[in-house]
Write an enzyme that holds these catalytic residues in place. Sequence first.
Site, short mmCIF file in Angstrom:
data_model
loop_
_atom_site.label_atom_id
_atom_site.label_comp_id
_atom_site.label_asym_id
_atom_site.label_seq_id
_atom_site.Cartn_x
_atom_site.Cartn_y
_atom_site.Cartn_z
N HIS A 185 -123.86 -37.64 -24.66
CA HIS A 185 -124.72 -37.34 -23.52
C HIS A 185 -125.59 -38.52 -23.13
CE1 HIS A 185 -124.38 -32.73 -23.69
NE2 HIS A 185 -123.56 -33.26 -22.85
N ARG A 292 -102.93 -37.69 -16.66
CA ARG A 292 -102.02 -37.96 -17.79
C ARG A 292 -102.38 -36.96 -18.88
NH1 ARG A 292 -102.79 -43.76 -16.35
NH2 ARG A 292 -100.73 -44.68 -16.07
N GLU A 427 -89.98 -43.60 -10.92
CA GLU A 427 -90.27 -44.75 -11.77
C GLU A 427 -89.01 -45.31 -12.44
OE1 GLU A 427 -93.10 -43.58 -14.81
OE2 GLU A 427 -92.23 -41.60 -15.01
N ASP A 451 -93.49 -48.42 -14.71
CA ASP A 451 -92.15 -48.28 -15.25
C ASP A 451 -91.09 -48.77 -14.27
OD1 ASP A 451 -92.28 -47.32 -17.91
OD2 ASP A 451 -93.10 -45.45 -17.14
N ARG A 461 -92.44 -53.69 -20.56
CA ARG A 461 -93.82 -53.83 -20.10
C ARG A 461 -94.80 -54.13 -21.24
NH1 ARG A 461 -95.09 -47.57 -18.12
NH2 ARG A 461 -97.25 -47.83 -18.73
N CYS A 498 -99.05 -44.07 -8.20
CA CYS A 498 -100.04 -43.98 -9.27
C CYS A 498 -99.87 -45.09 -10.31
CB CYS A 498 -100.01 -42.61 -9.93
SG CYS A 498 -98.41 -42.22 -10.66
C1 PEP Z 1 -96.11 -45.68 -14.15
O1 PEP Z 1 -95.09 -45.80 -14.85
O2 PEP Z 1 -96.36 -46.41 -13.17
C2 PEP Z 1 -97.11 -44.65 -14.49
C3 PEP Z 1 -98.13 -44.40 -13.71
O3 PEP Z 1 -96.94 -43.97 -15.66
P1 PEP Z 1 -97.33 -44.51 -17.12
O4 PEP Z 1 -98.08 -45.82 -16.94
O5 PEP Z 1 -98.15 -43.44 -17.74
O6 PEP Z 1 -95.99 -44.70 -17.74
MG MG Z 2 -94.48 -44.24 -16.22
#
Ligand code: PEP
Ligand code: MG
Length: 568
Positions: A185, A292, A427, A451, A461, A498
């Site tokens: 807090h 997520r 993705e 991805d 990655r 995203c």
């Molecule tokens: C992505 O792959 O771009 C994504 C948002 O998912 P994560 O990074 O959780 O694999």
């Molecule tokens: Mg992903």
Amino acid sequence: MKGIGVSPGISIGKAFLLQKKKAALTCILLTTPEEIAAAVEQFDDAITNSVNEIEAIKSNTLSDEDLAILETQIELLSDPEIRDGVVEKIEIEYKNPNDALLEVVDVFVQLFENMDDEYMRARAVDIRDIGNRILKNLNGQTSGNQVFEPDTIIIAEDLSPSDTITMDVSRVTGFATQMGSKTSHAAIIAKSKGIPAVVGCGADLISIKNNDVIILDGSQGLVLINPGQELIDEYTAKRNAYRQHAETLKALRDEPAVTTDGMQVMLSANISGAEDLEDVFDNGGESVGLLRTELLFMNRDNFPTEDEQFEFYKKAALQAKGKPVIVRTIDIGGDKQLPYFNLPAELNPFLGYRAIRICLDRKDLFITQLKAILRASVFGDLKIMFPMISNIQEIRSAKSILGEAKAELLSESISFNPAMKVGIMIEIPSAAITADLLAKEVDFFSIGTNDLCQYTLAVDRMNEQITHLYDPFNPGVLRLISFVIEQGEKHGIHVGMCGEMASDPLATLLLLGMGLKEFSMSAASIPAIKSIIINNSELKAKQIYKNVMEMDSSEDILGYLKGITADE
Ligand code: PEP
Ligand code: MG
């Protein structure tokens, strides 16, 4: 000294060591029934006085966050479990109220401290805090506020919510503590009061002496002790620049993300739980483009039950206050492993047993999650999203299991939103290339560039040796993204993004020109992206897109985009 920066900004001031007397057991037992009756009465009075004190603090409190914390404390004070525990010790074990309270508080503190959930663990501080307040009232002490010198930086072992809420920020300009976490807090209140704070600095923090000069960097989690003049000058300049920048971006918070020629864009956030939502709204985010759900499954010893999951999604739905929240079903495997799931080691985990592939194989786990999300859907605007889709059959199977989850809830007479929208992550290159086919099966797409980039370019990655090859501006990746957006538009389904590319200022106008309607990113990135959108036109973005698609290398593309950004 390094700690966890929980409230950004920089302060320069003098240290004040806030040391608290530790409450101790007296071990004096009560002897007569009269003493016992008087002790119970004394304890009840102390609770009443404590509630009155918190009500008084509440009447001077402006922020919603502070009010919520004070409400929780009043609820805890009125909780019969604490009172009954203390009264039992007084009446049955003849403990005096001081000792009875200390023992009961210790039990509850330990209970919370041993919880898996970081947020719940941090609540132990609230119990300790109200325990101390009742104790002071029992011993006839008042909880008056300490008056500090101007530009004081508080150094403490830990700070209770009461310490932080009543802090006079015209004099106290920041704090650093030995203990504490991001969700404590004290951290939440520091952010709402806009003062820098660093927690979790460790035991060495206490080597600081009263009146030492301190630079507190709440953005980097740094505490500099007795710095030289050069550092003071450097940080004074940084502090002024930070304040100016924060003012400029803050002014954008309530502005709609619309281009100069009227194109409306949705700026959303990627979150890991309801506790991230405050930050989203603070930064002008309008919705959640990616929740997520992995975090709920990590840092524990077994799969969360349907009820546990339901509570997690319900909290997110409620705290989003009616704004859309895209809940992504579990994306474990790859780099996200669960210690209790015992997935076999794989040669190529990113190409292996991951995300929707696990869910379609382990229907029991999938149905549990789907039912929990469906149950939570009546508490807000939840949408569901499947990750790692590579072909149409996976969508059909996932939707069929979603149908089974709905049927189970119907037979259990549990309500849910039957019209909850269903989307997929794009993705995997095969999904991007067949976006025209997949669009007929779902309500929306969200492009996961993290991805998509690794699979299109065959670049892991996570592999540091080849990060220079990980390139979202590669013409191949850009063509896939552009095709997905075009097909979404053609088939009348919403397309968002995203992946991290959505928060890259170099990519904003290019993506806008492609027709991207929703950019989802970490909350802190939203103001900078909003500033680009509202200062540019859709017409210009379309021209940029056209020019970029004629270029044959990411060097040229990046050079061109950097030139545009530098011109602004
Ligand atoms: C992505 O792959 O771009 C994504 C948002 O998912 P994560 O990074 O959780 O694999
Ligand atoms: Mg992903």
